[in-house]
Design an enzyme around this catalytic site. Sequence first.
Site, PDB file in Angstrom:
ATOM      1  N   LYS A  20       5.388  -1.168   3.159  1.00 42.62           N
ATOM      2  CA  LYS A  20       4.092  -1.922   3.608  1.00 42.62           C
ATOM      3  C   LYS A  20       3.082  -1.695   2.378  1.00 42.62           C
ATOM      4  CE  LYS A  20       0.952  -0.221   6.478  1.00 42.62           C
ATOM      5  NZ  LYS A  20      -0.336  -0.195   5.852  1.00 42.62           N
ATOM      6  N   ASN A  21       2.740  -0.579   1.888  1.00 40.65           N
ATOM      7  CA  ASN A  21       1.991  -0.216   1.044  1.00 40.65           C
ATOM      8  C   ASN A  21       1.894  -0.806  -0.405  1.00 40.65           C
ATOM      9  OD1 ASN A  21       0.462   0.470   3.180  1.00 40.65           O
ATOM     10  ND2 ASN A  21       0.406   2.834   2.653  1.00 40.65           N
ATOM     11  N   ARG A  70      -7.582  -3.516   6.425  1.00 41.56           N
ATOM     12  CA  ARG A  70      -8.671  -3.022   5.238  1.00 41.56           C
ATOM     13  C   ARG A  70      -7.945  -3.534   3.807  1.00 41.56           C
ATOM     14  NH1 ARG A  70     -12.015   0.920   2.965  1.00 41.56           N
ATOM     15  NH2 ARG A  70     -11.028   1.970   1.166  1.00 41.56           N
ATOM     16  N   CYS A  93      -7.541   0.436  10.620  1.00 43.79           N
ATOM     17  CA  CYS A  93      -7.446   1.405  11.403  1.00 43.79           C
ATOM     18  C   CYS A  93      -8.772   2.228  11.450  1.00 43.79           C
ATOM     19  CB  CYS A  93      -6.356   2.398  11.158  1.00 43.79           C
ATOM     20  SG  CYS A  93      -4.864   1.560  11.486  1.00 43.79           S
ATOM     21  N   ARG A 130     -14.129   4.748   5.439  1.00 44.93           N
ATOM     22  CA  ARG A 130     -13.507   3.935   4.309  1.00 44.93           C
ATOM     23  C   ARG A 130     -14.275   2.859   3.884  1.00 44.93           C
ATOM     24  NH1 ARG A 130      -7.703   2.515   7.017  1.00 44.93           N
ATOM     25  NH2 ARG A 130      -6.714   2.957   4.893  1.00 44.93           N
ATOM     26  N   ASP A 188      -0.541   9.580   5.306  1.00 50.29           N
ATOM     27  CA  ASP A 188       0.262   9.044   6.507  1.00 50.29           C
ATOM     28  C   ASP A 188       1.465   9.629   7.188  1.00 50.29           C
ATOM     29  OD1 ASP A 188      -1.547   6.944   5.701  1.00 50.29           O
ATOM     30  OD2 ASP A 188      -0.152   5.779   4.604  1.00 50.29           O
ATOM     31  N   ILE A 205      -8.061  13.605   3.143  1.00 51.32           N
ATOM     32  CA  ILE A 205      -8.101  12.163   2.679  1.00 51.32           C
ATOM     33  C   ILE A 205      -9.328  11.435   3.830  1.00 51.32           C
ATOM     34  CG2 ILE A 205      -7.080  10.037   1.946  1.00 51.32           C
ATOM     35  CD1 ILE A 205      -6.386  12.509   0.276  1.00 51.32           C
ATOM     36  N   ARG A 211       2.084  -3.058  13.292  1.00 53.01           N
ATOM     37  CA  ARG A 211       1.472  -3.242  11.987  1.00 53.01           C
ATOM     38  C   ARG A 211       2.345  -2.912  10.859  1.00 53.01           C
ATOM     39  NH1 ARG A 211      -4.889  -2.084  11.614  1.00 53.01           N
ATOM     40  NH2 ARG A 211      -4.354  -2.846   9.788  1.00 53.01           N
TER      41      ARG A 211
HETATM   42  C1  UD1 Z   1      -4.193   3.575   1.234  1.00 49.12           C
HETATM   43  C2  UD1 Z   1      -3.021   2.938   2.064  1.00 49.12           C
HETATM   44  C3  UD1 Z   1      -3.111   3.852   3.233  1.00 49.12           C
HETATM   45  C4  UD1 Z   1      -3.042   5.480   2.693  1.00 49.12           C
HETATM   46  C5  UD1 Z   1      -4.244   5.811   1.720  1.00 49.12           C
HETATM   47  C6  UD1 Z   1      -4.331   7.178   1.120  1.00 49.12           C
HETATM   48  C7  UD1 Z   1      -2.485   0.910   1.673  1.00 49.12           C
HETATM   49  C8  UD1 Z   1      -2.568  -0.588   2.098  1.00 49.12           C
HETATM   50  N1  UD1 Z   1      -3.216   1.606   2.352  1.00 49.12           N
HETATM   51  O1  UD1 Z   1      -5.320   3.129   1.622  1.00 49.12           O
HETATM   52  O2  UD1 Z   1      -2.114   3.878   4.006  1.00 49.12           O
HETATM   53  O3  UD1 Z   1      -3.508   6.135   3.865  1.00 49.12           O
HETATM   54  O4  UD1 Z   1      -3.989   4.989   0.756  1.00 49.12           O
HETATM   55  O5  UD1 Z   1      -3.000   7.509   0.655  1.00 49.12           O
HETATM   56  O6  UD1 Z   1      -2.078   1.108   0.769  1.00 49.12           O
HETATM   57  N2  UD1 Z   1     -12.616   5.693  -0.422  1.00 49.12           N
HETATM   58  C9  UD1 Z   1     -14.100   5.780  -0.821  1.00 49.12           C
HETATM   59  N3  UD1 Z   1     -14.669   4.531  -1.477  1.00 49.12           N
HETATM   60  C10 UD1 Z   1     -13.774   3.540  -1.901  1.00 49.12           C
HETATM   61  C11 UD1 Z   1     -12.339   3.787  -1.544  1.00 49.12           C
HETATM   62  C12 UD1 Z   1     -11.863   4.906  -0.838  1.00 49.12           C
HETATM   63  O7  UD1 Z   1     -14.995   6.552  -0.364  1.00 49.12           O
HETATM   64  O8  UD1 Z   1     -14.278   2.570  -2.684  1.00 49.12           O
HETATM   65  C13 UD1 Z   1     -12.324   6.809   0.316  1.00 49.12           C
HETATM   66  C14 UD1 Z   1     -11.554   6.339   1.647  1.00 49.12           C
HETATM   67  O9  UD1 Z   1     -12.710   6.209   2.559  1.00 49.12           O
HETATM   68  C15 UD1 Z   1     -10.834   7.460   2.162  1.00 49.12           C
HETATM   69  C16 UD1 Z   1     -10.184   7.839   0.596  1.00 49.12           C
HETATM   70  O10 UD1 Z   1     -11.163   7.523  -0.400  1.00 49.12           O
HETATM   71  O11 UD1 Z   1     -11.414   8.382   2.609  1.00 49.12           O
HETATM   72  C17 UD1 Z   1      -8.915   7.306   0.261  1.00 49.12           C
HETATM   73  O12 UD1 Z   1      -8.870   6.086   0.280  1.00 49.12           O
HETATM   74  P1  UD1 Z   1      -8.120   5.102  -0.417  1.00 49.12           P
HETATM   75  O13 UD1 Z   1      -7.163   6.000  -1.445  1.00 49.12           O
HETATM   76  O14 UD1 Z   1      -8.713   3.867  -1.170  1.00 49.12           O
HETATM   77  O15 UD1 Z   1      -7.133   4.369   0.575  1.00 49.12           O
HETATM   78  P2  UD1 Z   1      -6.589   3.022   0.823  1.00 49.12           P
HETATM   79  O16 UD1 Z   1      -6.377   2.345  -0.529  1.00 49.12           O
HETATM   80  O17 UD1 Z   1      -7.795   2.456   1.821  1.00 49.12           O
END
Ligand code: UD1
Length: 419
Positions: A22-23, A88, A112, A117, A305, A327, A397
């Site tokens: 998925k990711n 997201r 979720c 986030r 995850d 995370i 999902r």
């Molecule tokens: C992706 C994955 C998700 C996985 C996560 C961490 C997808 C579609 N989803 O989510 O399944 O759990 O990586 O491996 O690939 N953050 C900020 N500011 C930002 C961006 C992120 O503060 O601009 C924080 C987030 O709130 C979170 C952390 O960084 O606490 C990790 O987020 P991120 O690595 O961006 O995860 P996603 O891309 O949302």
Amino acid sequence: MDAFIIQGEKELKGEVQTSAAKNAALPILAATLLFPQKITFNNLPQISDISFFKKILESLGAKFDSNSVDTSDINKFVAEYDLVRKMRASILVLGPLLSRFKEAKVSLPGGCAIGSRPVDIHLESLRQMGAEITLEDGYINAKTNGLKGKHIYLSFPSVGATENLIMAAVWADGETIIDNAAFEPEITDLISFLKSFGVKIEGEGTRQIKIQGMKKEDFKTVENFSYSIIPDRIEAATYVIAGLITNSEITVNNCNPGHLDTVINTLKVMGAKLEVGYSSIKTFKSGRLNGTNMATSIYPGYPTDVQAQLMTLMGLSFGSSIVSEHIFENRYMHVPELNRMGMNIKLDGRNAIITGVDKIKAAPVMCTDLRASAALVLAALVAKGETKISRVYYIDRGYEKLAQKFAGLGASIERVKDV
Ligand code: UD1
């Protein structure tokens, strides 16, 4: 709304196939916005996040025909709230739209409820590349006269921000260097996809990624292009843990064990007997495992995850375990549900202290997010009696045909209509 009814205490056996990730599929679908041509996917996972994402692309003008998409006629640059709020990952259309069309309006994303986030890292980095970005009425409004290659340092190696920036850099003027980039296998897959179209990228699998911006005149249609997405490491890990928690011999096929080193090592430390092949992982009857400590971390650390699924296994292991979630700040919604089934898990800020119990009992439980829901399924497989898991749309999902796959392994699992 549907529910699962699971009769516990059944041994599993046989083989299960891992679906495509998925990711990886989500950012790669977003990346189709970059290239005006037909692109066919050999293995898009049949999950609702992909259906939502297809709807977002269709709303922009993309044409889907079964597993092919053509983004030649994108005529709208607005990703509406009604579609985006569900996921997201919708934020991933921002980078490619800005790169190819120089404008994008994307509703601030939902997804979720596992933490606040924010998307500040995405926006700040795109600003550095020359995007003008304002936030208004819940929308991100972005425009540019043309993105410029820049040397960007990410304050945190965000997976989504790294992907958005790589895609933004494709039509930017000059070279973009992303430092402190995330290097999850799904990012490497996105880079392989982009390279198929001639984009010059170096550094995949490292914290520094360099992308050379392409010129429109350099783009050549790739005839009969089809792409296969990497296997879903999170799904594979979930089935491996299912084999262990039910003390069963099962084989998880079509996976990439190299993407699961930390999970496999953690399970082995707990006493799991595993046979790791080139593209399969087999579980052997390992009895009751031992507790351990685990902290989630960015790749190649232990993936957040697979935290909930491991905690379920720890909840039934000897001794105590401590899990630290680094995370996401609110990723323990499975804990009260697991405790309702008889587990003994206490929360203390980012830590969960798990005292293993030797058995659990069925109870009605409710899904709260995707991976927490998988943890409930694992618990139900070993609980005494019949567990009803409500709101399984969370599972839909991200897990393709979960009930069928578990039934194929001999589990008693039925999908029913719920009120
Ligand atoms: C992706 C994955 C998700 C996985 C996560 C961490 C997808 C579609 N989803 O989510 O399944 O759990 O990586 O491996 O690939 N953050 C900020 N500011 C930002 C961006 C992120 O503060 O601009 C924080 C987030 O709130 C979170 C952390 O960084 O606490 C990790 O987020 P991120 O690595 O961006 O995860 P996603 O891309 O949302």
